[in-house]
Scaffold this motif. Structure first.
Motif, PDB file in Angstrom:
ATOM      1  N   ILE A 230      19.037 -44.124   6.242  1.00 50.80           N
ATOM      2  CA  ILE A 230      18.050 -44.284   7.473  1.00 50.80           C
ATOM      3  C   ILE A 230      16.945 -43.603   8.088  1.00 50.80           C
TER       4      ILE A 230
ATOM      5  N   GLY B 134      13.491 -43.456   0.794  1.00 50.76           N
ATOM      6  CA  GLY B 134      11.637 -44.192   0.798  1.00 50.76           C
ATOM      7  C   GLY B 134      11.783 -44.930   2.285  1.00 50.76           C
ATOM      8  N   LEU B 135      13.064 -45.665   2.449  1.00 52.40           N
ATOM      9  CA  LEU B 135      12.328 -45.904   4.041  1.00 52.40           C
ATOM     10  C   LEU B 135      12.656 -45.902   5.007  1.00 52.40           C
TER      11      LEU B 135
ATOM     12  N   LEU C   9      11.146 -43.244   5.474  1.00 60.81           N
ATOM     13  CA  LEU C   9       9.539 -42.556   5.516  1.00 60.81           C
ATOM     14  C   LEU C   9       8.756 -43.499   6.351  1.00 60.81           C
ATOM     15  N   VAL C  10       8.865 -45.102   5.891  1.00 62.00           N
ATOM     16  CA  VAL C  10       8.081 -46.230   5.815  1.00 62.00           C
ATOM     17  C   VAL C  10       8.448 -46.269   7.283  1.00 62.00           C
ATOM     18  N   ILE C  11      10.129 -46.371   7.966  1.00 58.19           N
ATOM     19  CA  ILE C  11      10.079 -46.797   9.426  1.00 58.19           C
ATOM     20  C   ILE C  11       9.523 -46.134  10.451  1.00 58.19           C
TER      21      ILE C  11
ATOM     22  N   LEU D  93       1.604 -37.104   8.122  1.00 55.78           N
ATOM     23  CA  LEU D  93       2.533 -37.792   6.747  1.00 55.78           C
ATOM     24  C   LEU D  93       2.905 -36.705   5.593  1.00 55.78           C
TER      25      LEU D  93
ATOM     26  N   ALA E 174      14.378 -41.118   9.391  1.00 58.78           N
ATOM     27  CA  ALA E 174      13.358 -41.510  10.039  1.00 58.78           C
ATOM     28  C   ALA E 174      13.600 -40.450  11.187  1.00 58.78           C
TER      29      ALA E 174
ATOM     30  N   VAL F 299       2.922 -39.193  -1.235  1.00 52.12           N
ATOM     31  CA  VAL F 299       2.140 -40.256   0.125  1.00 52.12           C
ATOM     32  C   VAL F 299       0.550 -39.428  -0.337  1.00 52.12           C
TER      33      VAL F 299
ATOM     34  N   THR G 187       7.674 -43.356   9.996  1.00 54.00           N
ATOM     35  CA  THR G 187       6.106 -43.065  10.136  1.00 54.00           C
ATOM     36  C   THR G 187       5.823 -44.693  11.346  1.00 54.00           C
ATOM     37  N   LEU G 188       5.993 -45.859  11.573  1.00 53.91           N
ATOM     38  CA  LEU G 188       5.733 -46.790  11.762  1.00 53.91           C
ATOM     39  C   LEU G 188       6.723 -46.201  13.056  1.00 53.91           C
TER      40      LEU G 188
ATOM     41  N   ALA H 151       6.332 -35.673   4.209  1.00 47.96           N
ATOM     42  CA  ALA H 151       7.017 -36.543   3.386  1.00 47.96           C
ATOM     43  C   ALA H 151       7.269 -35.510   2.193  1.00 47.96           C
TER      44      ALA H 151
END
Lengths: 255, 265
Positions: free
Chosen positions: B122, B64-65, B67-69, B185, B126, B242, B71-72, B189
Motif C-alpha cells: 500500500i 485501492g487503499l 489510491l485512497v492514501i 487522479l 501510495a 475513477v 490521493t489524500l 489510477a
C-alpha cells in the motif's frame, strides 16, 4: 420585493483622486504624470486606442498589482478605498461549477459573510435572470452571462464600480439593452467605465475622457444633454459622436 | 447507441489481438513454457479461478487503499505547496526526489520496515500515486485565471484577513483546480498497479505479482499469463471507476475532456 437602485445614500459614493499615474515598460512610456479625478456619484467613461493602458489605470484604482504601474489613488472622503470597490470585466468570469445564485453571492462567501440569498434572487430577477437562477453559466447565452456578471457586481453593493469593456463581446441589440439596465442600476455610484465604443461612452457617461497615445494625455469631450442613458436620436448626440471620433483619430498612432 | 459502437470497437480490437496471438502460436509453435496460446490461458483462468480471485483481491485491496492514501497525501501536499512559499521551497524538492528514486530501489526497504503483508505494498502504491496528484493539483491551483484572481482580490479587499486563504481555497481555487486534480487522479489510477505489483515481487506472501513470480519459477507460463490478464482487467476497471466518478464530480469540465466521446449519450 424592491431593490434600491444605487447606494442607500448617493452622497456616500466618494470621488476618486488619481495623481501621478504612470505606466512604463522598460523604455516605453505609455503615460506618466497623469492626474484624474472621478466625480463622486457620477459615471466617467474612458476611451482610447488599444494597448494604451486604460485597463492598467483601472487596476491602479482597484489596487491590483500590475507590472510597470505607479501612482497614488485616494478617495475624496479620505477613507481607504479597499472594500469599497466592485469590478466588472469584459469576460464574465463566472465560476463554471456554480449556479447563478452562487456566482452572484461569491463575494460574500470569499469574505466569510453570510450570503443573503433573497437579495441575490431579487437582483437576478430584476435583471431578467429569474428563471435561470439555478442554472450553471454554461447553460446561458453571452448576454445572459454578462447580465449575471452585472448581478454579481450589484450584489457587492459598493459605492465605486470599475468596468472594463463590460459589453464589448455582446451583439449590438443585447449591448444596447444591457447599457440601459446598467445605467439605471449604477446611478448614484462613482463609476469608471473603460470602453472602445464611442456611442456607449456618450450614452452612459456624465463625463467622457479620451486617453490618447504615447505619451498619454487625457482630453475631455463635451457630452450631449439629456438624462443617462442618453437618447441616441437627439441631434446633439450625433454632433458629440462626431467630435469624439475625431478626437480618437488624433494622435491615435495605432489607428 | 454510440457507447454500443465503442464497445463493439473495443471488443473487435480485443478479438483481433487474440487472433494474432493464436496465429503466432500456431505458425511458430513455440513451446508452451515460452508462449502459451490464448486458449490455454483461458483454460487456466477458468481452472484456477479461485486461486486467481484470492490473489486478485489482495492486489486490488493494495491498489485501492494505496489510491485512497496516495490521493489524500497528494492533496495535502498540493495545498501545502500552494499555501506558502517557504513550505513550497521545502516540500517541492522532497516531492520530486521521492520520484527520482525508483520505487524498485525503496521497495526492499519498505518491505523491511513494513513487513511482507499488505502495508508495504500500500505504501509503495501510495508513493507512485501521490506524485501526479500533487503536481496536477498544485498546478491547477497556480493556474487560476488572472481575471478571477483580480476579481477575488477586489472582492476581499478591506475585509477580515482571518480565514481568507481557506475561503479562497474552498470557494475559488479548490473547485477551479478540480479538473486538474482529475487529470492527476486518472494518471494515478493508471499507474497505481505498478507500485503494488513491484511490492509483491520484492517480498510478499500473496497477490497477483507474487502469483506471477511463483508461476514463472515453476514454468507455469499459462498461469502467469492468466494473472497478467486479470491484472490488466483490474487496472482497466479501476481507471473506468475513477474516470466515471470524476466525470460526475466535475460535469462542467467534461467538454474539454479527451475521453468525452466515451460518455453514453
Amino acid at each position: 420585493m424592491t431593490v434600491p437602485d444605487g447606494p442607500a445614500a448617493a452622497g456616500r459614493s466618494p470621488a476618486i483622486v488619481i495623481s501621478g499615474a504612470a505606466l512604463r515598460f522598460g523604455d516605453t512610456c505609455h503615460f506618466a504624470g497623469l492626474d484624474l479625478t472621478l466625480d463622486g456619484g457620477r459615471t466617467t467613461c474612458l476611451l482610447g486606442p488599444s494597448g494604451i493602458g486604460k485597463t492598467s489605470l483601472l487596476k491602479l484604482i482597484a489596487g491590483l498589482p500590475a507590472a510597470g504601474l505607479s501612482g497614488t489613488v485616494s478617495a475624496g472622503d479620505g477613507a481607504p478605498l479597499a472594500g469599497r470597490i466592485a469590478m466588472m470585466a469584459q469576460r464574465d468570469h463566472l465560476l463554471p461549477w456554480a449556479r447563478l445564485i452562487d456566482n452572484t453571492m461569491l463575494g460574500a462567501r470569499l469574505r466569510g459573510e453570510a450570503p443573503d440569498e433573497s437579495r441575490a434572487r431579487a437582483i437576478l430577477t430584476r435583471l431578467g435572470l429569474g428563471p435561470a437562477i439555478d442554472l450553471r453559466p454554461e447553460a446561458l447565452s453571452g448576454g445572459m452571462r454578462q447580465r449575471a456578471a452585472l448581478a454579481r457586481t450589484l450584489y457587492e453593493d459598493r459605492p465605486v464600480v470599475l468596468m472594463d469593456e463590460p459589453f464589448s463581446a455582446l451583439d449590438a441589440v443585447t449591448r444596447h439593452r444591457l447599457q440601459e439596465v446598467t445605467a439605471r442600476a449604477l446611478a448614484g455610484r462613482t463609476v469608471l467605465l473603460v470602453t472602445h465604443d464611442p456611442a456607449e461612452a456618450l450614452r452612459l457617461g456624465d463625463r467622457v475622457l479620451v486617453l490618447n497615445s504615447r505619451p498619454g494625455a487625457l482630453r475631455e469631450i463635451e457630452v450631449p444633454g439629456g438624462a443617462i442613458p442618453r437618447d441616441q436620436a437627439r441631434g446633439d448626440f450625433a454632433a458629440a459622436l462626431g467630435r469624439l471620433f475625431e478626437s480618437l483619430g488624433d494622435g491615435g498612432a495605432q489607428g | 447507441m454510440k457507447s454500443m459502437g465503442r464497445l463493439a470497437a473495443a471488443l473487435g480490437a480485443g478479438i483481433a489481438i487474440l487472433l494474432l496471438w493464436q496465429g503466432a502460436v500456431t505458425l511458430f509453435a513455440p513451446p508452451p513454457f515460452i508462449l502459451p496460446g490464448p486458449a490455454a490461458v483461458a483454460r487456466r483462468l477458468w481452472l484456477d479461478r479461485a486461486l486467481l480471485l484470492d490473489h486478485g483481491l489482495i492486489t486490488l485491496a493494495e491498489i485501492g487503499l494505496g489510491l485512497v492514501i496516495g490521493t489524500l497525501i497528494g492533496i495535502g501536499a498540493a495545498i501545502a505547496i500552494s499555501a506558502s512559499r517557504p513550505l513550497r521551497r521545502i516540500l517541492l524538492p522532497l516531492v520530486i526526489a521521492s520520484q527520482a528514486v525508483p520505487v524498485f530501489a525503496i521497495a526492499p526497504l519498505l518491505v523491511l520496515w513494513l513487513g511482507y503483508g499488505m502495508a508495504s505494498k500500500i505504501a509503495m502504491a501510495a508513493i507512485v500515486i501521490f506524485f501526479p496528484v500533487t503536481i496536477a493539483l498544485a498546478d491547477g491551483i497556480a493556474r487560476l485565471e488572472p481575471g478571477l484572481v483580480d476579481l477575488a482580490r477586489v472582492m476581499t479587499g478591506g475585509g477580515s484577513p482571518r480565514g481568507r486563504r481557506w475561503r479562497l481555497l474552498r470557494h475559488l481555487y479548490g473547485p477551479a483546480a478540480l479538473p486538474a486534480l482529475g487529470s492527476g487522479l486518472r494518471i494515478a489510477a493508471a499507474v497505481a498497479p505498478i507500485g503494488a505489483v513491484i511490492g509483491e515481487w520484492v517480498g510478499s506472501a500473496g497477490g497477483l505479482g507474487w502469483l506471477m513470480l511463483q508461476a514463472n519459477a515453476r514454468a507455469k507460463i499459462d498461469l502467469m499469463f492468466a494473472a497478467l490478464a486479470l491484472l490488466a482487467v483490474i487496472a482497466l476497471l479501476l481507471y473506468r471507476l475513477v474516470d466515471g466518478a470524476l466525470r460526475r464530480a466535475t460535469p462542467w469540465a467534461n467538454s474539454t475532456d479527451i475521453l468525452k466521446e466515451s460518455e453514453p449519450t
